[in-house]
Design a protein around this motif. Sequence first.
Motif, PDB file in Angstrom:
ATOM      1  N   TYR A 255      10.294   3.978   5.824  1.00  0.00           N
ATOM      2  CA  TYR A 255       9.371   3.257   6.712  1.00  0.00           C
ATOM      3  C   TYR A 255       8.175   4.144   7.045  1.00  0.00           C
ATOM      4  O   TYR A 255       7.022   3.696   7.030  1.00  0.00           O
ATOM      5  N   ARG A 256       8.437   5.421   7.315  1.00  0.00           N
ATOM      6  CA  ARG A 256       7.357   6.366   7.630  1.00  0.00           C
ATOM      7  C   ARG A 256       6.383   6.487   6.458  1.00  0.00           C
ATOM      8  O   ARG A 256       5.168   6.553   6.657  1.00  0.00           O
ATOM      9  N   THR A 257       6.902   6.493   5.231  1.00  0.00           N
ATOM     10  CA  THR A 257       6.049   6.636   4.051  1.00  0.00           C
ATOM     11  C   THR A 257       4.997   5.548   3.987  1.00  0.00           C
ATOM     12  O   THR A 257       3.800   5.816   3.800  1.00  0.00           O
ATOM     13  N   ILE A 258       5.409   4.290   4.140  1.00  0.00           N
ATOM     14  CA  ILE A 258       4.450   3.191   4.015  1.00  0.00           C
ATOM     15  C   ILE A 258       3.531   3.129   5.236  1.00  0.00           C
ATOM     16  O   ILE A 258       2.329   2.889   5.106  1.00  0.00           O
ATOM     17  N   MET A 259       4.075   3.356   6.415  1.00  0.00           N
ATOM     18  CA  MET A 259       3.242   3.281   7.619  1.00  0.00           C
ATOM     19  C   MET A 259       2.180   4.383   7.633  1.00  0.00           C
ATOM     20  O   MET A 259       1.033   4.144   8.009  1.00  0.00           O
ATOM     21  N   ASP A 260       2.549   5.579   7.201  1.00  0.00           N
ATOM     22  CA  ASP A 260       1.568   6.666   7.172  1.00  0.00           C
ATOM     23  C   ASP A 260       0.535   6.452   6.075  1.00  0.00           C
ATOM     24  O   ASP A 260      -0.640   6.807   6.242  1.00  0.00           O
ATOM     25  N   SER A 261       0.956   5.875   4.956  1.00  0.00           N
ATOM     26  CA  SER A 261       0.010   5.583   3.880  1.00  0.00           C
ATOM     27  C   SER A 261      -1.057   4.594   4.352  1.00  0.00           C
ATOM     28  O   SER A 261      -2.261   4.805   4.152  1.00  0.00           O
ATOM     29  N   GLY A 263      -1.680   3.921   7.513  1.00  0.00           N
ATOM     30  CA  GLY A 263      -2.347   4.503   8.675  1.00  0.00           C
ATOM     31  C   GLY A 263      -3.499   5.418   8.307  1.00  0.00           C
ATOM     32  O   GLY A 263      -4.518   5.457   9.006  1.00  0.00           O
ATOM     33  N   ARG A 264      -3.364   6.167   7.208  1.00  0.00           N
ATOM     34  CA  ARG A 264      -4.451   7.049   6.787  1.00  0.00           C
ATOM     35  C   ARG A 264      -5.711   6.256   6.444  1.00  0.00           C
ATOM     36  O   ARG A 264      -6.828   6.711   6.688  1.00  0.00           O
ATOM     37  N   GLU A 265      -5.527   5.064   5.892  1.00  0.00           N
ATOM     38  CA  GLU A 265      -6.671   4.222   5.557  1.00  0.00           C
ATOM     39  C   GLU A 265      -7.315   3.612   6.803  1.00  0.00           C
ATOM     40  O   GLU A 265      -8.527   3.391   6.834  1.00  0.00           O
ATOM     41  N   ARG A 266      -6.501   3.329   7.790  1.00  0.00           N
ATOM     42  CA  ARG A 266      -6.981   2.583   8.954  1.00  0.00           C
ATOM     43  C   ARG A 266      -7.258   3.441  10.177  1.00  0.00           C
ATOM     44  O   ARG A 266      -7.572   2.929  11.256  1.00  0.00           O
ATOM     45  N   GLY A 267      -7.090   4.741  10.027  1.00  0.00           N
ATOM     46  CA  GLY A 267      -7.413   5.639  11.128  1.00  0.00           C
ATOM     47  C   GLY A 267      -6.321   5.788  12.167  1.00  0.00           C
ATOM     48  O   GLY A 267      -6.593   6.242  13.282  1.00  0.00           O
ATOM     49  N   TRP A 268      -5.089   5.431  11.821  1.00  0.00           N
ATOM     50  CA  TRP A 268      -3.981   5.629  12.744  1.00  0.00           C
ATOM     51  C   TRP A 268      -3.464   7.060  12.589  1.00  0.00           C
ATOM     52  O   TRP A 268      -3.531   7.660  11.515  1.00  0.00           O
ATOM     53  N   GLY A 269      -2.862   7.568  13.663  1.00  0.00           N
ATOM     54  CA  GLY A 269      -2.151   8.830  13.557  1.00  0.00           C
ATOM     55  C   GLY A 269      -0.811   8.634  12.874  1.00  0.00           C
ATOM     56  O   GLY A 269      -0.334   7.499  12.725  1.00  0.00           O
ATOM     57  N   PRO A 270      -0.167   9.711  12.442  1.00  0.00           N
ATOM     58  CA  PRO A 270       1.148   9.599  11.819  1.00  0.00           C
ATOM     59  C   PRO A 270       2.154   8.946  12.765  1.00  0.00           C
ATOM     60  O   PRO A 270       2.144   9.205  13.976  1.00  0.00           O
ATOM     61  N   ILE A 271       3.011   8.105  12.219  1.00  0.00           N
ATOM     62  CA  ILE A 271       4.035   7.474  13.036  1.00  0.00           C
ATOM     63  C   ILE A 271       5.076   8.519  13.449  1.00  0.00           C
ATOM     64  O   ILE A 271       5.410   9.418  12.671  1.00  0.00           O
TER      65      ILE A 271
END
Length: 348
Positions: A255-261, A263-271
């Motif tokens: 889950y972290r892999t897809i959310m961080d991927s 998130g990097r595009e959308r300007g989110w911090g790491p989950i």
Amino acid sequence: MPQSIEFGLDTFGDVTRGPDGELLSHARVLRNVVEQGVAADRLGLDFFGIGEHHRAEFAVSSPEVVLAAIAARTERIHLGSAVTVLSSDDPVRVFQRFAELDGLSNGRAEIILGRGSFTESFPLFGYDLSQYQELFEEKLALFAALITQEPVTWSGRLRPALTEQLVYPPVEHGRLRTWVGVGGSPESVVRAAHYGLPLVLAIIGGSPARFAPLAELYRKALAQFGKDPQPVAIHSPGHIADTDEQALDELWPNYRTIMDSIGRERGWGPITREHFADEAGPHGALYAGSPETVAQKMAGAIRAIGAARFDLKFSNGTLPHELMMRSIELYATKVVPRVRELLEDDAG
């Protein structure tokens, strides 16, 4: 509360890891998605939905092709998109493809129309993102006319007009079951009601109770537009294992892999693991845990929304196929019967 609740599964065909830890090919993932759909049918679930994407993390760009492969190997389960990005497609061609799926499956096809949360399809197919809203509104109006299966006379600004046009092939029995998927805006909810189409609420963060006012708005809008009552469905992510700890430990790194991927595009911090645990807790939108934990949480969401269907998005990032197959089994054999039991206790 609806008298009969349906239970389904959704997948985006996430590219997953094999036993050696390496990412599988997109082709292998497609074959695994077919096996997952066949398992869902064998286990008695009501619906299997596949999402459309056009990026490296997901294998499925044409859900109806994969759904046709599943249709050939299944008997009763309904098969649909989750979602079809109507804004960057042609409504006539979309209707034709799903009418063909309906014929091949003997009346089991459904479609969930949406704008999509990713935008790769717009430049890929030559659409202007500045027209994001207008494209969907115009194309939904045309699709709503097409599903009547009467000659269509229609005109808009972004697509050539139609005059007394019949579209083939027709759906064999009745209408193509067509839902509108929304992410939480009141305008989208009212738009679905305007056309008298069933509603899917994509609840992917926060408490499902936050969406209860949207479900109520939708029902009021249906009445105000003079439309018949329509079902509301929930789409939310999750993963099931024998224990809560096992489910969370299996899901977290994938889950972290897809959310961080994303998130990097959308300007989110790491989950963080803390945020992940909150979403998997009693008031979050992640249905991860043992069968009893997930069943209790699902029953609460269904009550809050007055939902007629719950679709669990069982694919989550790189989560391996074997773990998803076990999750599907537990969902069908343990969670669904328990949710029905809990809801029957409410009625009794």
